[in-house]
Design a protein around this motif. Structure first.
Motif, PDB file in Angstrom:
ATOM      1  N   ARG A  13       7.303  36.337  21.204  1.00  0.00           N
ATOM      2  CA  ARG A  13       8.141  36.811  22.298  1.00  0.00           C
ATOM      3  C   ARG A  13       7.283  36.849  23.555  1.00  0.00           C
ATOM      4  O   ARG A  13       6.405  37.693  23.703  1.00  0.00           O
ATOM      5  CB  ARG A  13       8.694  38.205  21.986  1.00  0.00           C
ATOM      6  CG  ARG A  13       9.637  38.749  23.066  1.00  0.00           C
ATOM      7  CD  ARG A  13      10.155  40.122  22.683  1.00  0.00           C
ATOM      8  NE  ARG A  13       9.047  41.041  22.441  1.00  0.00           N
ATOM      9  CZ  ARG A  13       9.110  42.102  21.636  1.00  0.00           C
ATOM     10  NH1 ARG A  13      10.221  42.349  20.969  1.00  0.00           N
ATOM     11  NH2 ARG A  13       8.066  42.906  21.476  1.00  0.00           N
ATOM     12  N   GLU A  14       7.520  35.893  24.428  1.00  0.00           N
ATOM     13  CA  GLU A  14       6.781  35.833  25.685  1.00  0.00           C
ATOM     14  C   GLU A  14       7.501  36.666  26.736  1.00  0.00           C
ATOM     15  O   GLU A  14       8.736  36.705  26.787  1.00  0.00           O
ATOM     16  CB  GLU A  14       6.668  34.385  26.173  1.00  0.00           C
ATOM     17  CG  GLU A  14       6.121  33.419  25.132  1.00  0.00           C
ATOM     18  CD  GLU A  14       4.720  33.775  24.651  1.00  0.00           C
ATOM     19  OE1 GLU A  14       3.994  34.477  25.382  1.00  0.00           O
ATOM     20  OE2 GLU A  14       4.353  33.354  23.548  1.00  0.00           O
ATOM     21  N   LYS A  15       6.733  37.343  27.577  1.00  0.00           N
ATOM     22  CA  LYS A  15       7.301  38.129  28.671  1.00  0.00           C
ATOM     23  C   LYS A  15       6.703  37.641  29.983  1.00  0.00           C
ATOM     24  O   LYS A  15       5.510  37.805  30.222  1.00  0.00           O
ATOM     25  CB  LYS A  15       7.031  39.620  28.463  1.00  0.00           C
ATOM     26  CG  LYS A  15       7.819  40.213  27.301  1.00  0.00           C
ATOM     27  CD  LYS A  15       7.778  41.734  27.309  1.00  0.00           C
ATOM     28  CE  LYS A  15       8.722  42.319  26.284  1.00  0.00           C
ATOM     29  NZ  LYS A  15       8.793  43.799  26.357  1.00  0.00           N
ATOM     30  N   LEU A  16       7.544  37.059  30.804  1.00  0.00           N
ATOM     31  CA  LEU A  16       7.112  36.450  32.056  1.00  0.00           C
ATOM     32  C   LEU A  16       7.645  37.262  33.228  1.00  0.00           C
ATOM     33  O   LEU A  16       8.868  37.463  33.357  1.00  0.00           O
ATOM     34  CB  LEU A  16       7.625  35.004  32.139  1.00  0.00           C
ATOM     35  CG  LEU A  16       7.379  34.132  30.887  1.00  0.00           C
ATOM     36  CD1 LEU A  16       8.019  32.767  31.053  1.00  0.00           C
ATOM     37  CD2 LEU A  16       5.891  34.006  30.610  1.00  0.00           C
ATOM     38  N   GLY A  17       6.743  37.750  34.071  1.00  0.00           N
ATOM     39  CA  GLY A  17       7.150  38.548  35.219  1.00  0.00           C
ATOM     40  C   GLY A  17       8.010  37.759  36.188  1.00  0.00           C
ATOM     41  O   GLY A  17       7.770  36.576  36.433  1.00  0.00           O
ATOM     42  N   ILE A  18       9.033  38.390  36.735  1.00  0.00           N
ATOM     43  CA  ILE A  18       9.947  37.755  37.688  1.00  0.00           C
ATOM     44  C   ILE A  18       9.590  38.230  39.092  1.00  0.00           C
ATOM     45  O   ILE A  18       9.685  39.420  39.399  1.00  0.00           O
ATOM     46  CB  ILE A  18      11.410  38.104  37.361  1.00  0.00           C
ATOM     47  CG1 ILE A  18      11.760  37.594  35.955  1.00  0.00           C
ATOM     48  CG2 ILE A  18      12.351  37.493  38.399  1.00  0.00           C
ATOM     49  CD1 ILE A  18      13.150  37.997  35.501  1.00  0.00           C
ATOM     50  N   GLY A  19       9.160  37.314  39.921  1.00  0.00           N
ATOM     51  CA  GLY A  19       8.741  37.659  41.270  1.00  0.00           C
ATOM     52  C   GLY A  19       9.890  38.210  42.104  1.00  0.00           C
ATOM     53  O   GLY A  19      11.049  37.825  41.929  1.00  0.00           O
ATOM     54  N   GLY A  20       9.552  39.127  43.017  1.00  0.00           N
ATOM     55  CA  GLY A  20      10.556  39.680  43.905  1.00  0.00           C
ATOM     56  C   GLY A  20      11.414  40.759  43.280  1.00  0.00           C
ATOM     57  O   GLY A  20      12.414  41.174  43.872  1.00  0.00           O
TER      58      GLY A  20
END
Length: 288
Positions: free
Chosen positions: A236-243
């Protein structure tokens, strides 16, 4: 849970009680009435006075230097994430009035991206609310849907609990990640409501929350007991969402060519199968 709360002292005390004297090579002298280290031992090992350390725990001194905090982190055996959290607790913050709840909005581009992904994926908010999800996410769990909260489901929903063979480990990591994600920003009504509901409904959550564990909010391997395909290990990858204020895009995938990948493909194929057409009602015979 306002700015008047002694978060620094609570954290120091909780972490002190979790450190065994044996791990630091301290001799066993007399009967210990408290778990973990004594205040005097922490102070001695950190190179500060016992009176100063007492003031820190009691909230009478809330602005220690970074050097003092790093020394305390070393004694309390904190990792990088926990040390950063400790330092953030001591940072001066202006007093603020309690805020109104903030509505978390998923960027339009991310919503479109979700629909194009051929893997189960969802957007998780700062307080672990499911803010958006593609249809494939439901193949992992029907609770990966808008309106659900991952903490409430994992701690309070028996069906979700049954999906985690190592539920103790899963919940420990979840709470540590939650504390890291929230940081010192604990005056938001959503946070207060969520912690209150979990504390009332789960003994396990109360014990973990009292430990003040902090862990990185990052991707990891997840072992599941899926009701349709059995044991399943996914990444389970967690990728930060900009803004955004802490939103992440969570994506599930498996090792290519593995049995887990085959199971995941089977699950996603169920979602891709078109629904069978409804039978057509026979038309009444009309006389010539």
């Amino acid at each position: 849970m306002t700015d008047d709360t002694n978060r620094l002292g609570e954290y120091l005390r909780a972490r002190r009680e979790l450190v065994s004297p044996d791990r630091l090579g301290l001799p066993q002298v007399g009967v210990r009435r408290v778990p973990g280290l004594r205040r005097e031992e922490v102070a001695m090992l950190a190179g500060i006075s016992a009176d100063y350390y007492l003031r820190l725990e009691q909230g009478r001194d809330r602005n220690p230097s970074v050097q003092v905090l790093e020394s305390l982190a070393r004694v309390l055996q904190l990792d990088d994430a926990a040390t950063g959290y400790l330092i953030s607790l001591a940072a001066e913050r202006p007093r603020r009035a309690r805020r109104r709840p903030r509505r978390e909005s998923v960027p339009a581009g991310v919503r479109k991206l979700l629909d194009t992904l051929a893997l189960p994926a969802f957007v998780e908010g700062r307080y672990f609310d499911v803010l958006a999800a593609n249809p494939l996410a439901a193949t992992i769990s029907p609770r990966l849907a808008v309106g659900h909260n991952r903490l409430l489901d994992v701690f309070l929903d028996p069906a979700e609990q049954a999906m985690y063979p190592d539920w103790d480990r899963a919940t420990a990591g979840l709470v540590a990640g939650f504390r890291q994600a929230v940081g010192t920003d604990t005056d938001d009504p959503r946070f207060i409501e969520l912690v209150g509901e979990l504390s009332l409904g789960s003994d396990r959550f109360r014990r973990l929350w009292a430990r003040h564990d902090v862990g990185p909010w990052e991707g990891s391997a997840v072992l599941l007991e899926h009701p349709q395909v059995g044991e399943l290990t996914l990444y389970r990858e967690k990728l930060g969402i900009g803004g955004t204020n802490g939103q992440v895009l969570a994506i599930y995938h498996a090792d290519r060519g593995s049995a887990d990948a085959e199971k995941l493909a089977l699950l996603t194929s169920y979602q891709a199968e078109p629904a069978a057409p409804a039978p057509t009602a026979p038309t009444a015979h009309q006389p010539d």
